[in-house]
Design a protein around this motif. Structure first.
Motif, PDB file in Angstrom:
ATOM      1  N   GLU A 235       0.816  -1.222   0.000  1.00 39.73           N
ATOM      2  CA  GLU A 235       0.000   0.000   0.000  1.00 39.73           C
ATOM      3  C   GLU A 235       0.844   1.265   0.000  1.00 39.73           C
ATOM      4  O   GLU A 235       0.677   2.128  -0.869  1.00 39.73           O
ATOM      5  CB  GLU A 235      -0.967  -0.014   1.182  1.00 39.73           C
ATOM      6  N   PRO A 236       1.755   1.468   0.961  1.00 35.81           N
ATOM      7  CA  PRO A 236       2.549   2.714   0.922  1.00 35.81           C
ATOM      8  C   PRO A 236       3.421   2.810  -0.318  1.00 35.81           C
ATOM      9  O   PRO A 236       3.685   3.910  -0.798  1.00 35.81           O
ATOM     10  CB  PRO A 236       3.381   2.638   2.207  1.00 35.81           C
ATOM     11  N   LEU A 237       3.875   1.655  -0.842  1.00 32.11           N
ATOM     12  CA  LEU A 237       4.682   1.686  -2.061  1.00 32.11           C
ATOM     13  C   LEU A 237       3.878   2.251  -3.220  1.00 32.11           C
ATOM     14  O   LEU A 237       4.337   3.153  -3.935  1.00 32.11           O
ATOM     15  CB  LEU A 237       5.163   0.267  -2.375  1.00 32.11           C
ATOM     16  N   CYS A 238       2.651   1.756  -3.391  1.00 29.57           N
ATOM     17  CA  CYS A 238       1.808   2.233  -4.494  1.00 29.57           C
ATOM     18  C   CYS A 238       1.394   3.691  -4.290  1.00 29.57           C
ATOM     19  O   CYS A 238       1.404   4.493  -5.234  1.00 29.57           O
ATOM     20  CB  CYS A 238       0.568   1.350  -4.622  1.00 29.57           C
ATOM     21  N   LEU A 239       1.029   4.044  -3.059  1.00 30.98           N
ATOM     22  CA  LEU A 239       0.594   5.415  -2.792  1.00 30.98           C
ATOM     23  C   LEU A 239       1.737   6.406  -2.993  1.00 30.98           C
ATOM     24  O   LEU A 239       1.539   7.501  -3.521  1.00 30.98           O
ATOM     25  CB  LEU A 239       0.044   5.514  -1.369  1.00 30.98           C
ATOM     26  N   ALA A 240       2.942   6.021  -2.538  1.00 33.18           N
ATOM     27  CA  ALA A 240       4.089   6.915  -2.700  1.00 33.18           C
ATOM     28  C   ALA A 240       4.418   7.113  -4.182  1.00 33.18           C
ATOM     29  O   ALA A 240       4.703   8.236  -4.629  1.00 33.18           O
ATOM     30  CB  ALA A 240       5.297   6.354  -1.961  1.00 33.18           C
ATOM     31  N   GLU A 241       4.371   6.024  -4.963  1.00 35.37           N
ATOM     32  CA  GLU A 241       4.668   6.131  -6.397  1.00 35.37           C
ATOM     33  C   GLU A 241       3.606   6.952  -7.110  1.00 35.37           C
ATOM     34  O   GLU A 241       3.917   7.769  -7.984  1.00 35.37           O
ATOM     35  CB  GLU A 241       4.774   4.739  -7.007  1.00 35.37           C
ATOM     36  N   GLN A 242       2.337   6.757  -6.753  1.00 33.87           N
ATOM     37  CA  GLN A 242       1.260   7.525  -7.377  1.00 33.87           C
ATOM     38  C   GLN A 242       1.386   9.008  -7.046  1.00 33.87           C
ATOM     39  O   GLN A 242       1.196   9.868  -7.913  1.00 33.87           O
ATOM     40  CB  GLN A 242      -0.093   6.989  -6.906  1.00 33.87           C
ATOM     41  N   ASP A 243       1.724   9.319  -5.799  1.00 37.65           N
ATOM     42  CA  ASP A 243       1.903  10.713  -5.409  1.00 37.65           C
ATOM     43  C   ASP A 243       3.082  11.333  -6.156  1.00 37.65           C
ATOM     44  O   ASP A 243       3.015  12.476  -6.611  1.00 37.65           O
ATOM     45  CB  ASP A 243       2.124  10.792  -3.894  1.00 37.65           C
ATOM     46  N   PHE A 244       4.157  10.548  -6.318  1.00 36.12           N
ATOM     47  CA  PHE A 244       5.320  11.066  -7.049  1.00 36.12           C
ATOM     48  C   PHE A 244       4.985  11.312  -8.520  1.00 36.12           C
ATOM     49  O   PHE A 244       5.346  12.347  -9.083  1.00 36.12           O
ATOM     50  CB  PHE A 244       6.478  10.072  -6.938  1.00 36.12           C
ATOM     51  N   ILE A 245       4.283  10.367  -9.137  1.00 37.53           N
ATOM     52  CA  ILE A 245       3.914  10.530 -10.550  1.00 37.53           C
ATOM     53  C   ILE A 245       3.066  11.782 -10.737  1.00 37.53           C
ATOM     54  O   ILE A 245       3.257  12.565 -11.673  1.00 37.53           O
ATOM     55  CB  ILE A 245       3.160   9.276 -11.041  1.00 37.53           C
ATOM     56  N   SER A 246       2.136  11.992  -9.823  1.00 35.74           N
ATOM     57  CA  SER A 246       1.254  13.152  -9.930  1.00 35.74           C
ATOM     58  C   SER A 246       2.052  14.448  -9.826  1.00 35.74           C
ATOM     59  O   SER A 246       1.804  15.406 -10.569  1.00 35.74           O
ATOM     60  CB  SER A 246       0.189  13.086  -8.837  1.00 35.74           C
ATOM     61  N   LYS A 247       3.006  14.492  -8.903  1.00 33.69           N
ATOM     62  CA  LYS A 247       3.783  15.719  -8.699  1.00 33.69           C
ATOM     63  C   LYS A 247       4.852  15.909  -9.770  1.00 33.69           C
ATOM     64  O   LYS A 247       5.056  17.020 -10.268  1.00 33.69           O
ATOM     65  CB  LYS A 247       4.439  15.685  -7.318  1.00 33.69           C
ATOM     66  N   PHE A 248       5.547  14.837 -10.124  1.00 34.03           N
ATOM     67  CA  PHE A 248       6.680  14.975 -11.043  1.00 34.03           C
ATOM     68  C   PHE A 248       6.212  15.232 -12.473  1.00 34.03           C
ATOM     69  O   PHE A 248       6.762  16.094 -13.167  1.00 34.03           O
ATOM     70  CB  PHE A 248       7.538  13.714 -10.986  1.00 34.03           C
ATOM     71  N   PHE A 249       5.201  14.496 -12.905  1.00 30.28           N
ATOM     72  CA  PHE A 249       4.717  14.652 -14.275  1.00 30.28           C
ATOM     73  C   PHE A 249       3.587  15.670 -14.392  1.00 30.28           C
ATOM     74  O   PHE A 249       3.018  15.841 -15.469  1.00 30.28           O
ATOM     75  CB  PHE A 249       4.258  13.296 -14.820  1.00 30.28           C
ATOM     76  N   LYS A 250       3.252  16.331 -13.281  1.00 34.61           N
ATOM     77  CA  LYS A 250       2.258  17.411 -13.280  1.00 34.61           C
ATOM     78  C   LYS A 250       0.953  16.940 -13.929  1.00 34.61           C
ATOM     79  O   LYS A 250       0.434  17.553 -14.862  1.00 34.61           O
ATOM     80  CB  LYS A 250       2.810  18.642 -14.010  1.00 34.61           C
ATOM     81  N   LEU A 251       0.425  15.874 -13.381  1.00 33.76           N
ATOM     82  CA  LEU A 251      -0.795  15.305 -13.956  1.00 33.76           C
ATOM     83  C   LEU A 251      -2.041  15.714 -13.202  1.00 33.76           C
ATOM     84  O   LEU A 251      -3.117  15.197 -13.462  1.00 33.76           O
ATOM     85  CB  LEU A 251      -0.687  13.775 -13.969  1.00 33.76           C
TER      86      LEU A 251
END
Length: 912
Positions: free
Chosen positions: A541-557
């Motif tokens: 769970e934290p692995l997926c949530l952390a990656e999703q949060d990073f994708i949202s911030k880094f790729f400005k989605l």
């Protein structure tokens, strides 16, 4: 409202000589809404009295009643709460403050306007109106018009025009001069009419007498016209003299206009030049940062970010018409385009190198961990001990932290060169999907080893490539493909992973283990599985949530709702939700940024769902009861994920896996029911407690401990209902097929066990089944006792059955002794065959037979024996009663007493 107003006027105010001017439907603020009406009224008699009356419906609702009235002169303040926004609340300040809430703002405004007009007309003391719009308050009430006080009602406050003081004084003088002014109104009116005719004649004579003066006035006007003609002649001569001056002034004016136009053009030209210089001039420092800025240091990243923003502002400046035709503007735009292309190419190349470097570093750490297991001859017990504290997934937070420094630059790249942005996105998904696939497969392999306690994969571990050569080969592959990003907008070629096949077979190999019987596992094993499964979900769970949060911030989605038109299609995901349409690797069109995030997450974590399904299959093979633990844990994690974002990748994936877990749970229940139906009993041994009855007790006890305060309690209740029905049906089936053990004994013992289990566990959904089990146990206990007890006194039973049959045929009880087969001698013969020793011997044999029938684990022997004792005493009393009624005065009695029966039963029970 009009109908209510007419009803109030008719029923309440007309009888009191009052007229209703305005009405508003209100309720008290802050209390239960009991509606009433506030009414503004005036009396029809002079002096006029103005009141505010509160009217409400009667309790029965048939009519209105007047509740309270306030004089308008006692009103000090009217507070409308808000003069700008619509607000139905208002306050009226009498001796105390009354807070009201109108049914609509329009009604409130109409009522306040009426109060203000009544105040202006009838009161000397003015009321303070607070927070009231100026449009509602008129400056004054005109006296020359018959106005409507309420501003919208059909009726007016007064139908006559009030006289001023002078008019009243003249009327009083006129009435004093006429004696009949009051006593005889008709005579007074005729007198006034005659005087009016006299005045009209005088007016006509006065007009006729002024004709001479009018003629004189006309002569004077003719003379004035002559003077005007002379003045016009003089003005014409002056105009001719000024004509030459006008021409000179026109020339001067035209010259001044040209000068003004030239100055205006110069100012505008200067403004345009300043606009272009201010908005299309990029500082040299920014140009240098874009061309040579260090993208590896924090200071260099900041400088490049500022320069990129400045470049974007220059390129996005809104040029005015004609600017794009200027050569200087064209050169600047060309310079900006070259800087943008150069910096975008340099940024994309650098970020791709960062991806490769991070992937290489993570891959090296992963091989270090895997290589520890692959050393030939390594002690497996130490390996398992090592992995017992290593059931964790690698932390990618340092990688995310390093990449988030480039988030603003990624946003710039997205808005300026979407092709390179799309290529970086594709590369990131390629790298991360392979890295996460290896990390997650190793993680699940450790979890499987911990679940089973042993591993058969030492040979497969030994066949893994050496870590130095593997990492080197992967790194060279990544660096070789990274150069393609800057040359075109297409994404990188797929990375080759040599050991993916080995790892895939390695992760699924444990599933080939043979099924383990649930009886071989104890509570500790199941608790260990529960902890491991919970740890697996807690790590994912934290692995997926952390990656999703990073994708949202880094790729400005999260900032835009739709993608530019250059994005065409998405790459196929193994077993995922997307479809492959081309081999270009471009991203499929998505309707929103959330869809884009979900597609990227599916691509990156494509192995989570199959690995979870494999782990669930392994847990189900180890022990089918593990599906209970998995259903509770998975349901909780799905519920938690849906509370965060119901449409997220994590919520969708866990939801899909939950369906598999629920199927395994249903399969476990179905298997137990099928095993019940397949139970075969031995024909040579007694039945006792059936295996599936004991298994239901085990299942229910385990389920109650697992599902305590669980979200999916309803699934367990449904399973309980299916299982208990299967238990009831198959207990009866086995009892009917039993040859060694009587049917009543099988039913009695097993339903007693079921009743005891349900009473101990207190399962609310099985209350009806608990009562049914108790009833079946009681019925079959009684049936078994009655059936077995007739054997020790068989002849005596047959004799008295014949006596009862004769009585039933109509023979009177006292005449039965005259029957040849049932006379006193026959009775004595039968009684002599059952002396006390024979009765005790028969009871002892009965006790032994019951002991053979009953099983030891349920311990019902004493219960059954006590019931037989009570039944035997009841029969004894019945026999004694028949002897007393059918053989009166014969002196025939049984050769043993009730006390003897109690002693025999107690002695037999103690001896055994």
């Amino acid at each position: 409202m009009t109908a209510i107003k007419h009803a109030l006027q008719r029923d309440i105010f007309t009888p009191n000589d009052e007229r209703l001017l305005s009405i508003v439907n209100v309720c008290k603020a802050g209390k239960k809404k009991k509606n009433c009406f506030l009414c503004a009224t005036v009396t029809t008699e002079r002096p006029v009295q103005v009141k505010v009356v509160k009217v409400k419906k009667s309790d029965k609702g048939d009519f209105y009643k007047r509740q309270i009235a306030w004089a308008l002169r006692d009103l000090t303040v009217v507070d409308a709460k808000d003069a700008i926004k619509e607000n139905p609340e208002f306050d009226l300040h009498f001796e105390k403050i009354y807070k009201w809430v109108a049914s609509s703002t329009a009604e409130k405004n109409t009522f306040i306007s009426c109060i203000w007009k009544l105040n202006q007309r009838y009161l000397r003391k003015k009321i303070d109106f607070l927070n009231v719009s100026s449009q509602l308050l008129e400056e004054s009430v005109p006296s020359g018009e018959n106005q409507s006080v309420t501003g919208g009602d059909e009726e007016s406050v007064d139908e006559y025009q009030e006289l001023n003081a002078r008019e009243e004084q003249d009327i009083e003088i006129m009435m004093e001069g006429c004696e009949c002014a009051i006593s005889n109104a008709e005579a007074f009116a005729e007198r006034l009419s005659r005087e009016l005719q006299v005045l009209d004649g005088a007016n006509i004579q006065s007009i006729m007498a002024s004709e001479k003066q009018v003629n004189i006035l006309m002569k004077l006007l003719d003379e004035a016209l002559k003077e005007v003609d002379q003045i016009e002649l003089k003005l014409s001569s002056y105009e001719e003299m000024l004509q030459s001056v006008k021409e000179q002034m026109d020339q001067i004016s035209e010259s001044n206009h040209l000068i003004h136009l030239s100055n205006t053009n110069n100012v505008k030209l200067l403004s345009e030049i300043e606009f272009l210089v201010n908005h299309m001039d990029l500082a040299k420092g920014h140009i240098k940062a874009l061309q040579e800025g260090d993208l590896a240091s924090s200071r260099g990243i900041e400088a490049c970010t500022n320069a990129a923003d400045a470049l974007l502002q220059c390129m996005n400046v809104a040029l005015r018409p004609g600017h794009d035709m200027l050569m200087a503007v064209k050169k600047q735009q060309q310079l900006f385009s070259e800087l943008r292309e150069q910096f975008a190419r340099r940024l994309a190349s650098h970020l791709n190198n960062v991806f490769v470097q991070q992937f290489t570093q993570a891959l090296l750490q992963l091989y270090n961990r895997s290589y520890f297991l692959s050393v030939p001859g390594h002690d497996q017990s130490s390996t398992l001990a090592q992995h017992s504290i290593e059931l964790t997934l690698p932390n990618h937070h340092p990688f995310h932290r390093d990449l988030l420094r480039y988030a603003k630059l990624m946003e710039w790249l997205k808005s300026t060169d979407y092709g390179k942005y799309e290529g970086l996105t594709k590369n990131y998904m390629d790298y991360l999907s392979r890295l996460y696939e290896r990390e997650i497969k190793d993680f699940f392999e450790v979890a499987k080893i911990k679940m089973t306690g042993t591993t058969k994969e030492s040979k497969k571990f030994a066949t893994l490539p050496r870590k130095e050569s593997a990492v080197k080969q992967e790194t060279e592959s990544l660096h070789g493909s990274s150069g393609k990003l800057t040359g075109s907008t297409s994404s990188l070629n797929k990375l080759s992973v040599q050991s993916s096949g080995n790892r895939r077979s390695q992760s699924s190999s444990l599933l080939d283990m043979g099924n383990m019987s649930a009886s071989d596992l104890d509570v500790a094993d199941r608790t260990k599985f529960d902890k491991i499964f919970e740890q697996v979900l807690s790590e994912l769970e934290p692995l997926c949530l952390a990656e999703q949060d990073f994708i949202s911030k880094f790729f400005k989605l999260q900032q835009h709702q739709s993608m530019p038109g250059t994005m065409t299609e998405a790459e196929d995901l193994d077993g995922g939700l997307l479809s492959r349409q081309h081999n270009s690797g471009a991203l499929q069109p998505v309707s929103s940024e959330k869809d884009m995030i979900r597609q990227m997450m599916i691509k990156i974590f494509r192995c989570i769902e199959p690995e979870l399904n494999n782990l669930i299959a392994l847990g189900d093979k180890i022990d089918s009861f593990n599906s209970l633990y998995m259903l509770v844990k998975m349901s909780h994690h799905v519920w938690t994920a849906q509370n965060v974002d119901p449409a997220s990748f994590l919520s969708t994936t866990l939801g899909n896996v939950l369906v598999t877990v629920k199927r395994n749970f249903d399969k476990c229940i179905s298997n137990q029911i099928r095993q019940m139906e397949e139970v075969k009993i031995s024909k040579k041994s007694k039945v006792g407690i059936l295996p599936f009855v004991a298994e239901f007790e085990e299942f229910a006890g385990l389920a109650e401990s697992i599902f305590k305060n669980a979200e999916r309690r309803g699934d367990l209740d449904k399973a309980y209902t299916k299982l208990i029905r299967g238990v009831f049906v198959n207990v009866e089936k086995v009892a009917n097929e039993s040859q060694k053990t009587p049917r009543d004994v099988v039913m009695m013992e097993n339903f007693h066990h079921i009743f005891a289990t349900l009473s101990r566990l207190k399962i609310s959904c099985l209350e009806a089944e608990k009562k049914e089990a108790k009833q079946k146990y009681t019925d079959h206990l009684q049936s078994y006792v009655i059936y077995s007890l007739g054997q020790p006194l068989e002849k005596l039973n047959h004799f008295f059955e014949g006596v009862e049959a004769r009585v039933a045929q109509g023979i009177r009880e006292e005449e039965v002794s005259y029957q040849l087969a049932f006379n006193k001698q026959e009775l004595r013969k039968v009684i002599k065959e059952y002396p006390g020793k024979e009765v005790k011997k028969g009871l002892d044999n009965l006790y032994k037979k019951v002991d053979k029938h009953l099983c030891e684990e349920e311990n019902l022997l004493q219960v059954v024996w006590h019931s037989m004792q009570d039944e035997f005493i009841r029969q004894y009393k019945h026999f004694e009663g028949l002897i007393a009624r059918c053989y009166p005065g014969s002196g025939v009695t049984m050769e043993f007493t009730i006390q003897d029966i109690l002693d025999y039963c107690s002695s037999i029970a103690q001896s055994h």
